[in-house]
Design a protein around this motif. Structure first.
Motif, PDB file in Angstrom:
ATOM      1  N   ALA A   1      25.116  18.571  39.968  1.00 51.11           N
ATOM      2  CA  ALA A   1      25.135  17.576  41.040  1.00 51.11           C
ATOM      3  C   ALA A   1      24.509  18.145  42.307  1.00 51.11           C
ATOM      4  N   LYS A   2      24.834  19.388  42.623  1.00 50.80           N
ATOM      5  CA  LYS A   2      24.258  20.015  43.818  1.00 50.80           C
ATOM      6  C   LYS A   2      22.740  20.135  43.687  1.00 50.80           C
ATOM      7  N   ALA A   3      22.274  20.516  42.493  1.00 49.93           N
ATOM      8  CA  ALA A   3      20.834  20.637  42.278  1.00 49.93           C
ATOM      9  C   ALA A   3      20.144  19.294  42.442  1.00 49.93           C
ATOM     10  N   PHE A   4      20.781  18.228  41.965  1.00 49.12           N
ATOM     11  CA  PHE A   4      20.201  16.888  42.112  1.00 49.12           C
ATOM     12  C   PHE A   4      20.049  16.516  43.583  1.00 49.12           C
ATOM     13  N   PHE A   5      21.110  16.672  44.356  1.00 46.67           N
ATOM     14  CA  PHE A   5      21.060  16.252  45.753  1.00 46.67           C
ATOM     15  C   PHE A   5      20.181  17.166  46.612  1.00 46.67           C
ATOM     16  N   ARG A   6      19.912  18.370  46.146  1.00 50.20           N
ATOM     17  CA  ARG A   6      19.002  19.268  46.856  1.00 50.20           C
ATOM     18  C   ARG A   6      17.556  19.079  46.423  1.00 50.20           C
ATOM     19  N   GLY A   7      17.317  18.125  45.520  1.00 53.51           N
ATOM     20  CA  GLY A   7      15.965  17.859  45.071  1.00 53.51           C
ATOM     21  C   GLY A   7      15.414  18.917  44.145  1.00 53.51           C
ATOM     22  N   ARG A   8      16.280  19.617  43.424  1.00 56.89           N
ATOM     23  CA  ARG A   8      15.830  20.689  42.542  1.00 56.89           C
ATOM     24  C   ARG A   8      15.550  20.229  41.117  1.00 56.89           C
ATOM     25  N   LEU A   9      15.994  19.039  40.756  1.00 57.68           N
ATOM     26  CA  LEU A   9      15.739  18.540  39.406  1.00 57.68           C
ATOM     27  C   LEU A   9      14.454  17.733  39.388  1.00 57.68           C
ATOM     28  N   ASN A  10      13.735  17.823  38.287  1.00 54.59           N
ATOM     29  CA  ASN A  10      12.542  16.986  38.151  1.00 54.59           C
ATOM     30  C   ASN A  10      12.777  15.933  37.064  1.00 54.59           C
TER      31      ASN A  10
ATOM     32  N   LEU B   1      14.400  12.205  44.969  1.00 55.60           N
ATOM     33  CA  LEU B   1      15.089  13.446  44.642  1.00 55.60           C
ATOM     34  C   LEU B   1      14.558  14.071  43.359  1.00 55.60           C
ATOM     35  N   LEU B   2      14.043  13.250  42.455  1.00 53.79           N
ATOM     36  CA  LEU B   2      13.505  13.743  41.185  1.00 53.79           C
ATOM     37  C   LEU B   2      11.998  13.982  41.245  1.00 53.79           C
ATOM     38  N   GLY B   3      11.404  13.818  42.420  1.00 52.47           N
ATOM     39  CA  GLY B   3       9.971  14.058  42.567  1.00 52.47           C
ATOM     40  C   GLY B   3       9.110  12.977  41.963  1.00 52.47           C
ATOM     41  N   LEU B   4       9.647  11.765  41.842  1.00 52.45           N
ATOM     42  CA  LEU B   4       8.900  10.638  41.296  1.00 52.45           C
ATOM     43  C   LEU B   4       8.393   9.751  42.428  1.00 52.45           C
ATOM     44  N   PRO B   5       7.427   8.879  42.160  1.00 53.26           N
ATOM     45  CA  PRO B   5       6.983   7.935  43.195  1.00 53.26           C
ATOM     46  C   PRO B   5       8.157   7.114  43.738  1.00 53.26           C
ATOM     47  N   ALA B   6       8.095   6.790  45.007  1.00 51.77           N
ATOM     48  CA  ALA B   6       9.197   6.084  45.657  1.00 51.77           C
ATOM     49  C   ALA B   6       9.490   4.743  45.008  1.00 51.77           C
ATOM     50  N   ASP B   7       8.475   4.123  44.388  1.00 53.39           N
ATOM     51  CA  ASP B   7       8.684   2.809  43.776  1.00 53.39           C
ATOM     52  C   ASP B   7       9.090   2.891  42.304  1.00 53.39           C
ATOM     53  N   ALA B   8       9.335   4.100  41.819  1.00 51.01           N
ATOM     54  CA  ALA B   8       9.788   4.244  40.433  1.00 51.01           C
ATOM     55  C   ALA B   8      11.172   3.617  40.286  1.00 51.01           C
ATOM     56  N   ARG B   9      11.309   2.720  39.340  1.00 50.76           N
ATOM     57  CA  ARG B   9      12.584   2.016  39.152  1.00 50.76           C
ATOM     58  C   ARG B   9      13.283   2.613  37.929  1.00 50.76           C
ATOM     59  N   LEU B  10      14.185   3.533  38.195  1.00 49.37           N
ATOM     60  CA  LEU B  10      14.920   4.175  37.119  1.00 49.37           C
ATOM     61  C   LEU B  10      16.056   3.250  36.680  1.00 49.37           C
ATOM     62  N   ALA B  11      16.024   2.867  35.416  1.00 52.38           N
ATOM     63  CA  ALA B  11      16.943   1.836  34.930  1.00 52.38           C
ATOM     64  C   ALA B  11      18.390   2.283  34.966  1.00 52.38           C
ATOM     65  N   PHE B  12      18.649   3.566  34.753  1.00 46.87           N
ATOM     66  CA  PHE B  12      20.035   4.027  34.676  1.00 46.87           C
ATOM     67  C   PHE B  12      20.788   3.800  35.983  1.00 46.87           C
ATOM     68  N   PHE B  13      20.080   3.784  37.086  1.00 49.70           N
ATOM     69  CA  PHE B  13      20.722   3.630  38.392  1.00 49.70           C
ATOM     70  C   PHE B  13      20.883   2.162  38.785  1.00 49.70           C
ATOM     71  N   ARG B  14      20.453   1.244  37.930  1.00 51.37           N
ATOM     72  CA  ARG B  14      20.429  -0.166  38.310  1.00 51.37           C
ATOM     73  C   ARG B  14      21.274  -1.014  37.359  1.00 51.37           C
ATOM     74  N   PHE B  15      21.848  -2.071  37.914  1.00 51.14           N
ATOM     75  CA  PHE B  15      22.678  -2.999  37.153  1.00 51.14           C
ATOM     76  C   PHE B  15      22.195  -4.415  37.421  1.00 51.14           C
ATOM     77  N   PRO B  16      21.074  -4.801  36.840  1.00 49.92           N
ATOM     78  CA  PRO B  16      20.517  -6.125  37.152  1.00 49.92           C
ATOM     79  C   PRO B  16      21.415  -7.281  36.744  1.00 49.92           C
ATOM     80  N   GLY B  17      22.321  -7.064  35.806  1.00 46.30           N
ATOM     81  CA  GLY B  17      23.205  -8.129  35.363  1.00 46.30           C
ATOM     82  C   GLY B  17      24.474  -8.269  36.191  1.00 46.30           C
TER      83      GLY B  17
END
Length: 219
Positions: free
Chosen positions: A27-36, A139-155
């Motif tokens: 979790a710390k690595a994620f919030f520090r931007g260390r994960l890709n 945080l994962l070094g992806l484009p700002a408009d990347a829509r990661l499905a796991f973080f979203r709940f469209p329903g």
């Protein structure tokens, strides 16, 4: 409806485990931007069998009647995990998942206790993971408009209302089930902690040229 709130007990009696999860090295690595993105995909591949086991138990036609209210496809995560993995590229699946095995064992022999895992996974996703949708790509070094499905709940139109409804369903469970659900929630947190610790050890142990951890000045 009992006079005892199972939802409140779950929150109170898993608070320490929740804090430990939030303070994990991963979790710390994620919030520090260390994960890709590769690290993210590896994490999804590790957690995929867990959601597969849980959602299979919740969706089975022969499921226990008390599980019917918790069959909520709009919050299920398996389709989102598979969508992200398809977009980011394949990641090796674990040959064995002790976490998934535990869920299947409980579903077979003590099905109502499966709701301890439901609480840990979906309450955490709705209350915490969903809030990270705008931040996760950066945080994962992806484009700002990347829509990661796991973080979203469209329903889900209203996450707070959904969480309140799910708490009410938990509180409506017979009192005799409560201790078993809480015990399994604790076990779920322990298995989650083991999973993320093993994943981080794997990421740390990779040679620099194949590392899925970004080296930063603060690391």
């Amino acid at each position: 409806m009992t006079g005892v709130s199972l939802a409140r007990r779950l929150r109170a009696e898993t608070t320490q485990a929740h804090r430990l999860a939030e303070a994990s090295r991963l979790a710390k690595a994620f919030f520090r931007g260390r994960l890709n993105a590769e690290a993210y995909a590896l994490g999804l591949a590790r957690i995929e069998p867990v959601y597969a086991a849980l959602e299979e138990a919740l969706s089975a036609p022969e499921r226990h009647p008390l599980l019917a209210a918790f069959h909520r496809p709009e919050i299920f995560r398996l389709p989102a995990i598979r969508e992200d993995l398809a977009r980011l590229g394949p990641a090796p699946r674990p040959r064995r998942s002790r976490y998934a095995e535990r869920i299947r064992e409980v579903a077979a022999h003590r099905p109502v206790a499966t709701l301890g895992h439901f609480y840990v996974r979906y309450f955490g996703d709705l209350a915490g993971v969903a809030r990270l949708a705008p931040l996760a790509p950066r945080l994962l070094g992806l484009p700002a408009d990347a829509r990661l499905a796991f973080f979203r709940f469209p329903g889900v139109r209203d996450r707070k209302a959904t969480l309140a409804e799910l708490r009410a369903y938990l509180d409506a469970l017979p009192l005799a089930c409560h201790d078993d659900v809480i015990a399994e929630a604790r076990r779920s947190f322990a298995l989650h902690g083991r999973l993320v610790a093993e994943l981080f050890d794997e990421l740390e142990g990779r040679p620099r040229e194949t590392s899925a951890l970004r080296r930063t000045a603060s690391s």
